[in-house]
Design a protein around this motif. Structure first.
Motif, mmCIF file in Angstrom:
data_model
loop_
_atom_site.group_PDB
_atom_site.id
_atom_site.type_symbol
_atom_site.label_atom_id
_atom_site.label_comp_id
_atom_site.label_asym_id
_atom_site.label_seq_id
_atom_site.Cartn_x
_atom_site.Cartn_y
_atom_site.Cartn_z
ATOM 1 N N THR A 296 -25.695 25.786 139.355
ATOM 2 C CA THR A 296 -26.065 27.133 139.768
ATOM 3 C C THR A 296 -25.125 27.654 140.850
ATOM 4 O OG1 THR A 296 -28.370 26.798 139.187
ATOM 5 C CG2 THR A 296 -27.892 28.524 140.796
ATOM 6 N N ALA B 288 -39.151 26.368 134.374
ATOM 7 C CA ALA B 288 -38.025 26.000 133.525
ATOM 8 C C ALA B 288 -38.367 26.415 132.099
ATOM 9 C CB ALA B 288 -37.781 24.498 133.588
ATOM 10 N N CYS C 83 -33.439 25.082 130.657
ATOM 11 C CA CYS C 83 -32.828 25.738 131.814
ATOM 12 C C CYS C 83 -33.763 25.656 133.020
ATOM 13 C CB CYS C 83 -32.544 27.198 131.495
ATOM 14 S SG CYS C 83 -31.525 27.475 130.020
ATOM 15 N N TYR C 84 -33.317 25.031 134.094
ATOM 16 C CA TYR C 84 -34.134 24.861 135.293
ATOM 17 C C TYR C 84 -33.935 26.003 136.289
ATOM 18 C CZ TYR C 84 -34.650 20.164 133.394
ATOM 19 O OH TYR C 84 -34.920 19.105 132.568
ATOM 20 N N ASN D 259 -37.897 20.205 129.008
ATOM 21 C CA ASN D 259 -37.213 20.226 130.311
ATOM 22 C C ASN D 259 -37.520 18.922 131.045
ATOM 23 O OD1 ASN D 259 -36.461 23.119 129.963
ATOM 24 N ND2 ASN D 259 -38.675 23.402 130.111
ATOM 25 N N TYR E 161 -30.516 14.717 131.427
ATOM 26 C CA TYR E 161 -31.501 15.090 130.408
ATOM 27 C C TYR E 161 -32.064 13.890 129.656
ATOM 28 C CZ TYR E 161 -30.639 20.098 130.962
ATOM 29 O OH TYR E 161 -30.551 21.371 131.470
ATOM 30 N N THR F 297 -28.425 18.300 140.036
ATOM 31 C CA THR F 297 -27.495 18.683 138.970
ATOM 32 C C THR F 297 -27.606 20.162 138.616
ATOM 33 O OG1 THR F 297 -27.359 16.439 138.092
ATOM 34 C CG2 THR F 297 -26.778 18.226 136.593
ATOM 35 N N PRO F 298 -28.802 20.689 138.307
ATOM 36 C CA PRO F 298 -28.859 22.129 138.032
ATOM 37 C C PRO F 298 -28.562 22.990 139.257
ATOM 38 C CG PRO F 298 -31.068 21.179 138.004
ATOM 39 C CD PRO F 298 -30.103 20.039 138.051
ATOM 40 N N MET G 111 -27.311 29.010 132.166
ATOM 41 C CA MET G 111 -28.693 28.617 131.857
ATOM 42 C C MET G 111 -29.599 29.858 131.899
ATOM 43 S SD MET G 111 -28.459 25.323 131.294
ATOM 44 C CE MET G 111 -26.905 25.736 130.457
ATOM 45 N N ASP H 113 -28.794 30.447 136.651
ATOM 46 C CA ASP H 113 -27.544 30.704 137.383
ATOM 47 C C ASP H 113 -26.887 32.021 137.006
ATOM 48 O OD1 ASP H 113 -25.037 29.888 135.404
ATOM 49 O OD2 ASP H 113 -26.866 28.793 134.971
#
Length: 400
Positions: free
Chosen positions: A124, A155, A159-160, A110, A34, A119-120, A147, A163
């Motif tokens: 997830t 996004a 939160c992308y 985001n 981030y 990473t996301p 997220m 999950d």
């Protein structure tokens, strides 16, 4: 007729829940994500695991390394275009303006960072894998998950990938009737929207009133969805322990008793805790943990007594408060009794965190020495009582 916590009272008369769980993690969570000057540019999962280990409260057998979700898995919920754009941006090392405008990525909310897709996507799959762990007979905890704001093609709110929605979809593939509980300070709007037309998923969210809290729309008592399968409990600013427990206990007992799910998914964001810089509540760690403990004891169970329960992370923007709280969540899931006093190794760990935002607060010093807080009980304000009465008189699932 007012609802009472009958489901909780009934569940506590049977044998205590058998407590064993798997914690999902990945080495990449130790990397910086981030970027600088972002609320999530802080240690969270890695700090939590390190504090758990400082308590000597986990074994290698209780941990499982997760992987990246594959595009086909992400596309259970997200659009193919959006997933492809996320991959492309990571490969190119930047976000084109047209993607920024269309998908709300590469901005301050985001941001782009190293591991932008990986990473996301890993966080997830941790939730999908957690759902599979629950189907296999254990509880699961994915602190990197939760997220809950992400939309199918955008996004939102840091939160992308959504999950929680993907974990619930995995449970639905197995024919499970799901109750999703969100106790993050922010309304779980993305998950609610994902299942608003699914008669076998109930979403329950206790959150800051969106009159003053993100996402600044939705999340009202009246927002039940066409099937009545969304329960929203907007709470006033400075909600204290007594108020949060009153709202939680009354709502949880009623929805559990009337919905009768096969499995529970909990989003356990810690931004409802008093120290959190983005939350507007005033609850203590022990109040938060009491709610999690109630969920464990009242969840539907496998034949051996293990709750059918998946716990996800979520919001939480104060690293010290978050790590203390999620350490407590892990202890509850595995039946460990941890002392309130943080071990010397854990105290040293927390003091190494670059965090001095609230060092002048009276409660700051306690963050390093105890995993619990001062009691934050108080009067239950008429405003909250009126909201609960309105909820139970108007919601199609709860009234009667």
């Amino acid at each position: 007729m007012n609802a009472t916590p009958e489901a909780i009272d009934h569940a506590t008369t049977v044998a205590p829940a058998r407590r064993h769980a798997t914690l999902l993690h990945a080495p990449r969570y130790r990397g910086h994500s981030y970027g600088d000057n972002h609320p999530l540019g802080i240690p969270r999962v890695s700090l939590t695991i390190d504090l758990i280990e400082a308590y000597d409260a986990i074994t290698p057998e209780e941990m499982a390394v997760t992987r990246k979700a594959q595009p086909a898995e992400l596309e259970w919920f997200h659009t193919r275009e959006y997933v492809s754009v996320m991959q492309r941006a990571e490969a190119l090392g930047k976000v084109f303006q047209r993607y920024r405008d269309r998908h709300n990525i590469g901005n301050f909310e985001n941001p782009f960072f190293a591991g932008f897709f990986a990473t996301p996507a890993t966080a997830t799959f941790g939730s999908i894998q957690g759902a599979e762990v629950v189907l296999g007979g254990q509880m699961a905890f994915n602190p990197a998950g939760g997220m809950h704001h992400a939309a199918p093609d955008q996004a939102r709110g840091f939160c992308y990938f959504n999950d929680p929605a993907l974990a619930i979809l995995r449970l639905r593939q197995a024919g499970q009737r799901v109750l999703y509980l969100d106790i993050d300070a922010h309304h779980g709007d993305g998950v609610e929207a994902a299942f608003i037309d699914d008669p076998d998923v109930l979403t329950v969210s206790l959150h800051m009133d969106t009159e003053y809290g993100y996402p600044f729309e939705g999340g009202r008592i009246e927002d039940t969805g066409p099937l009545g399968n969304a329960v929203n409990v907007p709470l006033p600013k400075e909600t204290n322990d007594s108020e949060f427990r009153a709202a939680f206990t009354r709502v949880w007992g009623a929805v559990l008793d009337r919905w009768r799910p096969d499995v529970i998914v909990v989003q356990a964001g810690t931004d409802a805790l008093l120290p959190d810089p983005l939350g507007k509540f005033g609850i203590s760690t022990q109040c938060f943990l009491a709610c999690i403990d109630d969920v464990i004891e009242t969840s539907p169970r496998h034949a051996d007594g293990t709750p059918k329960l998946l716990v996800l992370g979520g919001g939480g923007y104060h690293p010290l408060a978050l790590a203390r709280c999620w350490t407590g969540v892990w202890a509850l899931l595995t039946g460990r009794e941890l002392p309130a006093e943080i071990p010397a190794a854990g105290q040293a760990l927390l003091r190494e965190v670059d965090w001095d935002m609230d060092e002048e607060e009276a409660w700051y010093a306690n963050l390093f020495v105890s995993r619990l807080d001062a009691d934050r009980s108080g009067p239950v304000r008429p405003e909250l009582e009126e909201r609960l009465e309105r909820l139970f008189h108007t919601h199609p699932l709860l009234r009667g």
